[in-house]
Design a protein around this motif. Structure first.
Motif, PDB file in Angstrom:
ATOM      1  N   ALA A 248      49.177  42.642  54.302  1.00  0.00           N
ATOM      2  CA  ALA A 248      47.809  42.310  54.714  1.00  0.00           C
ATOM      3  C   ALA A 248      47.492  43.090  55.978  1.00  0.00           C
ATOM      4  O   ALA A 248      48.307  43.140  56.897  1.00  0.00           O
ATOM      5  CB  ALA A 248      47.676  40.816  54.965  1.00  0.00           C
TER       6      ALA A 248
ATOM      7  N   GLN B 237      34.787  46.032  48.179  1.00  0.00           N
ATOM      8  CA  GLN B 237      34.274  44.754  48.671  1.00  0.00           C
ATOM      9  C   GLN B 237      33.078  44.253  47.870  1.00  0.00           C
ATOM     10  O   GLN B 237      32.944  43.067  47.624  1.00  0.00           O
ATOM     11  CB  GLN B 237      33.887  44.914  50.148  1.00  0.00           C
TER      12      GLN B 237
ATOM     13  N   GLU C  72      38.828  43.760  51.331  1.00  0.00           N
ATOM     14  CA  GLU C  72      38.006  42.560  51.480  1.00  0.00           C
ATOM     15  C   GLU C  72      37.373  42.157  50.154  1.00  0.00           C
ATOM     16  O   GLU C  72      36.164  41.970  50.064  1.00  0.00           O
ATOM     17  CB  GLU C  72      36.905  42.789  52.513  1.00  0.00           C
TER      18      GLU C  72
ATOM     19  N   SER D  44      37.296  39.470  48.502  1.00  0.00           N
ATOM     20  CA  SER D  44      36.804  38.114  48.250  1.00  0.00           C
ATOM     21  C   SER D  44      35.924  37.549  49.361  1.00  0.00           C
ATOM     22  O   SER D  44      35.579  36.376  49.335  1.00  0.00           O
ATOM     23  CB  SER D  44      37.982  37.173  47.980  1.00  0.00           C
ATOM     24  N   THR D  45      35.508  38.375  50.324  1.00  0.00           N
ATOM     25  CA  THR D  45      34.705  37.826  51.441  1.00  0.00           C
ATOM     26  C   THR D  45      33.354  37.294  50.999  1.00  0.00           C
ATOM     27  O   THR D  45      32.832  36.373  51.613  1.00  0.00           O
ATOM     28  CB  THR D  45      34.410  38.884  52.523  1.00  0.00           C
TER      29      THR D  45
ATOM     30  N   GLN E 268      37.341  32.837  44.988  1.00  0.00           N
ATOM     31  CA  GLN E 268      38.327  33.606  45.743  1.00  0.00           C
ATOM     32  C   GLN E 268      39.739  33.291  45.277  1.00  0.00           C
ATOM     33  O   GLN E 268      40.540  34.186  45.000  1.00  0.00           O
ATOM     34  CB  GLN E 268      38.176  33.277  47.234  1.00  0.00           C
TER      35      GLN E 268
ATOM     36  N   TRP F 252      42.364  35.902  43.309  1.00  0.00           N
ATOM     37  CA  TRP F 252      43.672  36.246  43.887  1.00  0.00           C
ATOM     38  C   TRP F 252      44.826  35.809  43.000  1.00  0.00           C
ATOM     39  O   TRP F 252      45.863  36.453  42.955  1.00  0.00           O
ATOM     40  CB  TRP F 252      43.814  35.670  45.304  1.00  0.00           C
TER      41      TRP F 252
ATOM     42  N   ALA G 141      46.170  44.534  51.285  1.00  0.00           N
ATOM     43  CA  ALA G 141      44.951  43.727  51.291  1.00  0.00           C
ATOM     44  C   ALA G 141      44.328  43.767  52.677  1.00  0.00           C
ATOM     45  O   ALA G 141      44.983  43.469  53.662  1.00  0.00           O
ATOM     46  CB  ALA G 141      45.269  42.293  50.896  1.00  0.00           C
TER      47      ALA G 141
ATOM     48  N   THR H 135      41.715  42.090  55.141  1.00  0.00           N
ATOM     49  CA  THR H 135      41.026  40.793  55.227  1.00  0.00           C
ATOM     50  C   THR H 135      40.807  40.396  56.688  1.00  0.00           C
ATOM     51  O   THR H 135      41.437  40.920  57.596  1.00  0.00           O
ATOM     52  CB  THR H 135      41.836  39.684  54.507  1.00  0.00           C
ATOM     53  N   HIS H 136      39.847  39.478  56.896  1.00  0.00           N
ATOM     54  CA  HIS H 136      39.649  38.904  58.227  1.00  0.00           C
ATOM     55  C   HIS H 136      40.238  37.508  58.304  1.00  0.00           C
ATOM     56  O   HIS H 136      40.215  36.886  59.359  1.00  0.00           O
ATOM     57  CB  HIS H 136      38.156  38.797  58.546  1.00  0.00           C
ATOM     58  N   ASN H 137      40.655  37.001  57.154  1.00  0.00           N
ATOM     59  CA  ASN H 137      41.052  35.604  57.089  1.00  0.00           C
ATOM     60  C   ASN H 137      42.573  35.474  57.197  1.00  0.00           C
ATOM     61  O   ASN H 137      43.326  35.877  56.314  1.00  0.00           O
ATOM     62  CB  ASN H 137      40.555  35.017  55.767  1.00  0.00           C
TER      63      ASN H 137
ATOM     64  N   ALA I 173      45.618  35.769  54.357  1.00  0.00           N
ATOM     65  CA  ALA I 173      46.691  36.746  54.507  1.00  0.00           C
ATOM     66  C   ALA I 173      48.054  36.085  54.349  1.00  0.00           C
ATOM     67  O   ALA I 173      48.933  36.596  53.656  1.00  0.00           O
ATOM     68  CB  ALA I 173      46.579  37.434  55.868  1.00  0.00           C
TER      69      ALA I 173
END
Lengths: 204, 311
Positions: free
Chosen positions: A34, A81, A150, A152-153, A160, A164, A180, A182-184, A188
């Protein structure tokens, strides 16, 4: 070995600032990495370089020690995305999928794609449903590595988790390498075997 | 909840349908929102959660009167106790009711960020805007840039600033946080919280529901174009036992930090909706009653739920 980014640097022209400078990333088959970085850091640019959509200005992308093949289906596949911008709006989804191989019944079932959707146009499906097609298209080609930028943002949390689940099952089954973006943080932790913070890696 | 307090916005029995061409010149009505309800009191943040395509953004357009000409709206929309007529919507939007649009494409591509953020109503002092940009970590040069020169996360922060700079009593924020890093998202939500604490109100439409629970007072859950549950945000923090509708519980359990378990199936399409409860085809608690008629809204433990088996 594996998929390797070596001292990767990129900018659009000599007059523009560097988007990415001396970036190093390695992922082996079976590993899931991630990537974290603040917005505007060049995560999407890095993804596109790794998947061969962009040529690096400096440094190189190596697959098992060799540059990415210039011809045929790229063994490194990328999922974008915004699925609605990643499919041809004037193609029915059957044609979108068939671009990367013959359709198989069990494949559609695994990816949670309903038969009726194949005869629809992209605008007739929701983002989550379209993203399944993008995942299926990337995985049907038999790639060895998968870059998820990203993916699934913009989706609700149930969709989501559904998306995944499909990606992870398939990646494990085929021993794929996965990156991957991601911001989450929680996401991650769920999906990755390792986490890479680009800001910590490449301070200059 | 202080039920006696005067509502800022009250919506009930709202339905929206679109007139569409079906075959040749034959037209049909496609119902996309049905029996939707939502109430907002001054001083609170109401988060609107739900699946993609459940009508969250349409609700924002309906409140502001921004639906296209082929849309028909039925039901009750009241702002500060008075009916929200098209004429009143025109007068209020951008002044009393502000929108943080979902897409960064809402920025005028030919206008620099500074003047664009200030708006055209009256000349505002740029001081407040500069302070706001500083809090959001937007560099000072940003005001002289055009939208195409911004990254996705920067554009989001500019969009949020446009609404925070107005003196609106109600802000409708349609997915304000995607593309922002966690710190930036927390800052933005924190500013909405400050607004609400001043007695104004925020409708926060979002998929980042775990963040929303921390800042919101109440959460409304939408599914297939209708409200299935409204509950205090604290119930969502407690977990599925505190929630009332099976879809809300499913949302909670699908969060990466709560198990990451998706329920199978898909939201039904407008025009192809099941009889009775819209969630019945995916529901673990389904009985004959559910497919016979749409369940009425009932109050349970300080929340409202549209389910025969709500707990």
């Amino acid at each position: 070995m594996g998929l390797e980014a070596k001292n990767l640097s990129f900018r659009y022209s000599k007059k523009q600032p560097w988007i990415l400078k001396d970036c190093n990333v390695t992922v082996e088959r079976g590993q899931r990495l991630a990537i974290f970085a603040p917005s505007g850091y060049g995560k999407t640019t890095l993804s596109m370089l790794l998947a061969g959509y962009l040529e690096p200005v400096e440094g190189q992308v190596l697959l098992d020690g060799k540059p990415l093949p210039g011809k045929g289906i790229c063994p490194v596949q990328m999922i974008l995305q915004h699925p609605e911008r990643a499919v041809n709006p004037r193609w029915r989804l059957r044609r979108v999928l068939e671009e990367s191989g013959t359709l198989k019944e069990e494949m559609l079932r695994d990816f949670g794609i309903e038969r009726a959707w194949l005869d629809r146009f992209p605008r007739e499906l929701s983002g989550g449903e379209l993203q399944r097609f993008c995942v299926a298209r990337a995985l049907m080609s038999g790639g060895e590595y998968l870059i998820c930028d990203e993916i699934s943002t913009m989706l609700d949390v149930i969709t989501q988790a559904q998306i995944w689940q499909v990606v992870l099952d398939e990646a494990k089954k085929r021993n794929m390498g996965l990156i991957a973006v991601t911001h989450n943080y929680y996401l991650a932790e769920r999906i990755a075997t390792g986490i890479l913070d680009l800001t910590a890696e490449n301070v200059d | 909840m202080e039920q006696k307090k005067e509502t800022l916005l009250e919506i009930h029995d709202l339905s929206i349908s679109f007139r569409m061409y079906h075959q040749g010149l034959e037209q049909k009505e496609l119902q996309v929102i049905s029996d939707l309800y939502l109430t907002i009191y001054p001083g609170e943040i109401v988060a609107v959660a739900g699946s993609s395509g459940s009508g969250k953004s349409l609700l924002a357009s309906a409140i502001l009167g921004l639906l296209p000409g082929n849309a028909t709206v039925h039901g009750h929309l009241h702002y500060q106790g008075q009916e929200l007529t098209p004429e009143r919507q025109r007068r209020l939007r951008g002044r009393e009711i502000a929108l943080v649009p979902q897409s960064v494409a809402y920025l005028d591509p030919l206008m620099k960020i500074g003047p664009q953020t200030d708006g055209h109503e009256k000349s505002r002092s740029p001081e407040r805007r500069r302070q706001l940009f500083a809090r959001f970590g937007l560099p000072e040069e940003t005001e002289g840039l055009y939208p195409f020169q911004l990254s996705g996360g920067m554009a989001r922060r500019v969009l949020v600033s446009t609404a925070l700079l107005t003196d609106a009593r109600l802000v409708i924020a349609d997915e304000p946080t995607p593309g922002m890093s966690l710190d930036q998202a927390l800052e933005a939500l924190g500013m909405f919280r400050e607004m609400a604490d001043e007695g104004r109100a925020v409708i926060l439409i979002t998929h980042d529901i775990d963040l929303a629970f921390e800042f919101a007072d109440r959460v409304a859950v939408f599914y297939g174009g209708t409200t299935v549950e409204t509950a205090p945000a604290s119930d969502f923090k407690k977990g599925p036992e505190a929630l009332r509708h099976p879809y809300s519980k499913a949302l909670w359990s699908a969060l990466p930090q709560n198990g990451f378990h998706p329920i199978p199936g898909f939201q039904p399409y407008p025009g192809d909706l099941p009889e009775g409860c819209l969630f019945a085809p995916r529901c673990p608690l389904k009985t004959a009653e559910c497919t016979a008629a749409v369940p009425p809204v009932q109050e349970i433990r300080g929340g409202e739920v549209r389910c025969y088996h709500g707990t």
